[in-house]
Write a protein that holds these residues in place. Structure first.
Motif, PDB file in Angstrom:
ATOM      1  N   LEU A  28       0.811  -1.217   0.000  1.00 39.30           N
ATOM      2  CA  LEU A  28       0.000   0.000   0.000  1.00 39.30           C
ATOM      3  C   LEU A  28       0.844   1.267   0.000  1.00 39.30           C
ATOM      4  O   LEU A  28       0.382   2.318  -0.449  1.00 39.30           O
ATOM      5  CB  LEU A  28      -0.930   0.014   1.207  1.00 39.30           C
ATOM      6  CG  LEU A  28      -2.200  -0.834   1.107  1.00 39.30           C
ATOM      7  CD1 LEU A  28      -3.070  -0.610   2.339  1.00 39.30           C
ATOM      8  CD2 LEU A  28      -2.983  -0.501  -0.141  1.00 39.30           C
ATOM      9  N   ASP A  35      -5.298   7.152  -2.392  1.00 37.11           N
ATOM     10  CA  ASP A  35      -5.607   5.828  -2.919  1.00 37.11           C
ATOM     11  C   ASP A  35      -5.450   4.733  -1.870  1.00 37.11           C
ATOM     12  O   ASP A  35      -6.122   3.698  -1.942  1.00 37.11           O
ATOM     13  CB  ASP A  35      -4.730   5.521  -4.147  1.00 37.11           C
ATOM     14  CG  ASP A  35      -5.313   6.112  -5.428  1.00 37.11           C
ATOM     15  OD1 ASP A  35      -6.413   6.698  -5.350  1.00 37.11           O
ATOM     16  OD2 ASP A  35      -4.680   5.993  -6.487  1.00 37.11           O
ATOM     17  N   GLN A  36      -4.563   4.946  -0.910  1.00 35.42           N
ATOM     18  CA  GLN A  36      -4.493   3.985   0.192  1.00 35.42           C
ATOM     19  C   GLN A  36      -5.833   3.921   0.920  1.00 35.42           C
ATOM     20  O   GLN A  36      -6.347   2.835   1.215  1.00 35.42           O
ATOM     21  CB  GLN A  36      -3.388   4.394   1.168  1.00 35.42           C
ATOM     22  CG  GLN A  36      -1.980   4.196   0.648  1.00 35.42           C
ATOM     23  CD  GLN A  36      -0.948   4.579   1.697  1.00 35.42           C
ATOM     24  OE1 GLN A  36      -1.161   4.366   2.885  1.00 35.42           O
ATOM     25  NE2 GLN A  36       0.174   5.135   1.261  1.00 35.42           N
ATOM     26  N   PHE A  39      -8.417   2.292  -1.414  1.00 36.21           N
ATOM     27  CA  PHE A  39      -8.196   0.854  -1.546  1.00 36.21           C
ATOM     28  C   PHE A  39      -8.906   0.107  -0.421  1.00 36.21           C
ATOM     29  O   PHE A  39      -9.538  -0.931  -0.644  1.00 36.21           O
ATOM     30  CB  PHE A  39      -6.696   0.561  -1.508  1.00 36.21           C
ATOM     31  CG  PHE A  39      -6.335  -0.902  -1.569  1.00 36.21           C
ATOM     32  CD1 PHE A  39      -6.172  -1.545  -2.783  1.00 36.21           C
ATOM     33  CD2 PHE A  39      -6.164  -1.647  -0.400  1.00 36.21           C
ATOM     34  CE1 PHE A  39      -5.843  -2.901  -2.836  1.00 36.21           C
ATOM     35  CE2 PHE A  39      -5.833  -2.998  -0.441  1.00 36.21           C
ATOM     36  CZ  PHE A  39      -5.670  -3.610  -1.673  1.00 36.21           C
ATOM     37  N   TYR A 365      -9.637  -6.938  -4.491  1.00 36.86           N
ATOM     38  CA  TYR A 365      -8.425  -6.157  -4.718  1.00 36.86           C
ATOM     39  C   TYR A 365      -8.127  -6.111  -6.212  1.00 36.86           C
ATOM     40  O   TYR A 365      -8.258  -7.120  -6.904  1.00 36.86           O
ATOM     41  CB  TYR A 365      -7.219  -6.781  -4.010  1.00 36.86           C
ATOM     42  CG  TYR A 365      -7.465  -7.235  -2.589  1.00 36.86           C
ATOM     43  CD1 TYR A 365      -7.957  -6.362  -1.631  1.00 36.86           C
ATOM     44  CD2 TYR A 365      -7.192  -8.551  -2.208  1.00 36.86           C
ATOM     45  CE1 TYR A 365      -8.181  -6.791  -0.321  1.00 36.86           C
ATOM     46  CE2 TYR A 365      -7.404  -8.984  -0.906  1.00 36.86           C
ATOM     47  CZ  TYR A 365      -7.902  -8.103   0.031  1.00 36.86           C
ATOM     48  OH  TYR A 365      -8.120  -8.521   1.316  1.00 36.86           O
ATOM     49  N   PRO A 373      -1.049  -3.581  -5.075  1.00 37.20           N
ATOM     50  CA  PRO A 373      -2.234  -2.773  -5.345  1.00 37.20           C
ATOM     51  C   PRO A 373      -1.986  -1.748  -6.450  1.00 37.20           C
ATOM     52  O   PRO A 373      -0.906  -1.128  -6.512  1.00 37.20           O
ATOM     53  CB  PRO A 373      -2.505  -2.074  -4.013  1.00 37.20           C
ATOM     54  CG  PRO A 373      -1.794  -2.885  -2.993  1.00 37.20           C
ATOM     55  CD  PRO A 373      -0.597  -3.455  -3.681  1.00 37.20           C
ATOM     56  N   ILE A 376      -6.299   3.627  -7.900  1.00 35.95           N
ATOM     57  CA  ILE A 376      -7.723   3.648  -8.231  1.00 35.95           C
ATOM     58  C   ILE A 376      -7.891   4.152  -9.664  1.00 35.95           C
ATOM     59  O   ILE A 376      -7.296   5.160 -10.065  1.00 35.95           O
ATOM     60  CB  ILE A 376      -8.501   4.548  -7.248  1.00 35.95           C
ATOM     61  CG1 ILE A 376      -8.324   4.045  -5.822  1.00 35.95           C
ATOM     62  CG2 ILE A 376      -9.970   4.610  -7.639  1.00 35.95           C
ATOM     63  CD1 ILE A 376      -8.759   2.617  -5.584  1.00 35.95           C
TER      64      ILE A 376
END
Length: 541
Positions: A28, A35-36, A39, A365, A373, A376
């Motif tokens: 992450l 975005d963390q 997510f 995910y 990851p 987004i």
């Protein structure tokens, strides 16, 4: 067969240590702070306890609470929940006398019928897993293989089908129709409480086609099923007094959505005869693949309150039509993640047709090929985690190790590689872009086949489309209905996508062919393409 689900975490090495610092979870820290947060908020479904711990418990409750309501009907034959309870008790007594108990597998080789439902309930009352196959669709060699690999002692069927069932000397064939109403079996049977399943016990084993030609048995637990069928939205609002259509192949995971969903929520299961349309016109809840739903006359199904599709990409025109008069769910999830693991009601005014958000107690995910990851909005492969993840493939540890992995974002959990492509929208819903296998190279360019099909469906004349890679230089497309104009559909692709995405030809058909499980029959379509090229003298690029 093991009587509990596989403990995956003993089978795999950890994928890596969690990051320390701002990201906190593995990978992450590569994302922006925004975005963390997204997510985590987008990828985690709500935490909701199912109404019952197991499907067997839920059905037991409905048989007691709604004894006088109709549980199942088929071709004029109906059983109340009390009659279903009694008939399944008789069959359970016979199964127990043949040594079936908790942790065993019972093969169910028959046609859709009231007896099918009795067989399912009887097996579950003994804590056994049922293994459904449709006689006449599955070849005898496949039936023999499945009975062998599951270690089934008993095969359940119907008297008219008995001579089509391969039975080995160590197996017993029992015809449900000769047992379920036998008054001699009304004497006190086995004490069923000692067979009571736990959430970790297997409820069913579903065999997928398998890319190698050998079917793979997916082990689905009671906890897996309770999580999707006894919470919203997976329960689709099923309740006493509602009628649920049973139109799908009994070997297909979505048939369990129909059957177990109805019985565990007290609804009436309406099993179809030859006509899907006739059944669809009499039910409140309809579950189908998009290809099957597209074959129906929606104007004659206006009484449907809830419809749900999964199993393949849904054409936008289809979703718009059905969502104009009922609650329409576009869903996604392979067999290995227990029917579906995402869902979202659609509306004609929504900017995108999404597959929704993670269902309760589940995660999704979007990862790259290093299992990191992605930001987004970036396309990547969907990995599914949480209570939907099934107990691996039966007797296939190599394939299990390849597709099921420890979840680096939820230590102690497992995630599954769906091989579906997706991305998050800015509002936190998932857009689906087909299978990883549908991301192909044509003339050196990467093409998403579903994007081409979507562009064809954007043409006003086209209701459903499918695009296939014919060879390294050519795409071929099929559209329906047959009155759809190939030139206008092809022009729609040229307007929206680069030139290399344009199919070599577009063929209109009255309806796109389906497999026995209701999905598009791509193998048959490729054969049709080859015949068309040969007979019409089509010039390839």
């Amino acid at each position: 067969m093991q009587d509990v689900a596989i403990d995956y975490l003993k089978e795999f090495e950890p994928l890596g240590q969690p990051d320390t610092g701002p990201g906190q979870l593995t990978g992450l820290s590569r994302l922006s702070p925004q975005d963390q947060a997204r997510f985590l908020s987008f990828g985690w479904g709500s935490m909701v306890a199912p109404r019952h711990a197991t499907i067997a418990d839920a059905m037991r409750h409905q048989m007691q609470a709604n004894a006088d309501l109709v549980a199942v009907e088929c071709a004029g034959h109906a059983l109340t929940y009390q009659a279903l309870d009694d008939a399944s008790n008789r069959l359970a007594a016979v199964l127990a006398a043949h040594g079936v108990g908790r942790g065993d597998a019972v093969c169910l080789y028959l046609h859709r019928s009231v007896e099918m439902v009795v067989g399912i309930v009887a097996a579950m009352k003994l804590g056994a897993a049922y293994v459904p196959q449709h006689v006449g669709v599955a070849p005898a060699d496949m039936l023999r293989h499945i009975a062998d690999v599951t270690g089934a002692k008993v095969i359940l069927s119907l008297t008219p089908l008995a001579d089509q069932i391969p039975v080995e000397p160590h197996q017993t064939l029992i015809t449900i129709d000769t047992v379920m109403f036998d008054p001699m079996l009304d004497a006190p049977g086995p004490e069923l409480s000692r067979y009571r399943a736990t959430p970790q016990d297997l409820a069913m084993i579903l065999f997928t086609s398998g890319t190698t030609g050998v079917p793979n048995g997916v082990q689905v637990t009671h906890g897996n099923l309770a999580n999707i069928l006894l919470t919203a939205p997976g329960d689709l609002g099923m309740a006493p007094g509602m009628r649920v259509g049973q139109i799908l192949s009994i070997a297909f995971d979505m048939a369990a959505w129909e059957t177990l969903g109805a019985l565990s929520n007290g609804a009436t299961l309406v099993i179809r005869g030859k006509s899907i349309q006739e059944t669809a016109e009499t039910v409140d809840v309809l579950i189908a693949t998009p290809s099957i739903l597209n074959s129906l006359d929606a104007s004659r199904c206006q009484q449907v309150k809830v419809a749900a599709v999964a199993g393949e990409p849904c054409p936008r025109p289809l979703a718009d039509t059905w969502s104009s008069f009922c609650t329409f769910y576009n869903s996604c999830g392979p067999t290995e993640t227990t029917i579906i693991n995402t869902a979202e009601p659609h509306a004609p005014d929504k900017p995108v047709l999404s597959i929704g958000r993670p269902t309760p107690n589940n995660t999704v995910y979007i990862l790259d090929d290093q299992l990191r990851p992605l930001p987004i909005g970036h396309k990547g492969e969907m990995w599914a985690g949480g209570d939907c993840v099934t107990a691996g493939y039966l007797a296939n540890p190599e394939l299990t190790a390849d597709r099921y992995r420890p979840d680096p974002f939820r230590p102690g959990h497992v995630m599954f590689r769906t091989r579906d492509l997706g991305r998050w929208t800015e509002t936190g819903v998932l857009e689906h872009f087909g299978r990883v296998d549908d991301l192909v190279k044509v003339r050196g360019f990467r093409v998403e086949l579903d994007s081409v099909s979507g562009a064809l469906e954007a043409s006003e004349c086209c209701e459903q489309a499918v695009t296939l890679k014919f060879d390294n230089r050519n795409l071929v497309s099929f559209i329906s209905p047959i009155r759809a104009c190939p030139k206008r559909a092809a022009a729609s692709v040229a307007e929206r996508l680069p030139y290399y995405c344009s199919p070599t030809f577009v063929m209109p058909l009255d309806g796109l062919p389906r497999t026995p499980r209701g999905k598009l029959d791509k193998r048959l379509l490729l054969k049709m393409a080859a015949q068309h090229i040969e007979t019409k003298g089509v010039e390839l690029n």
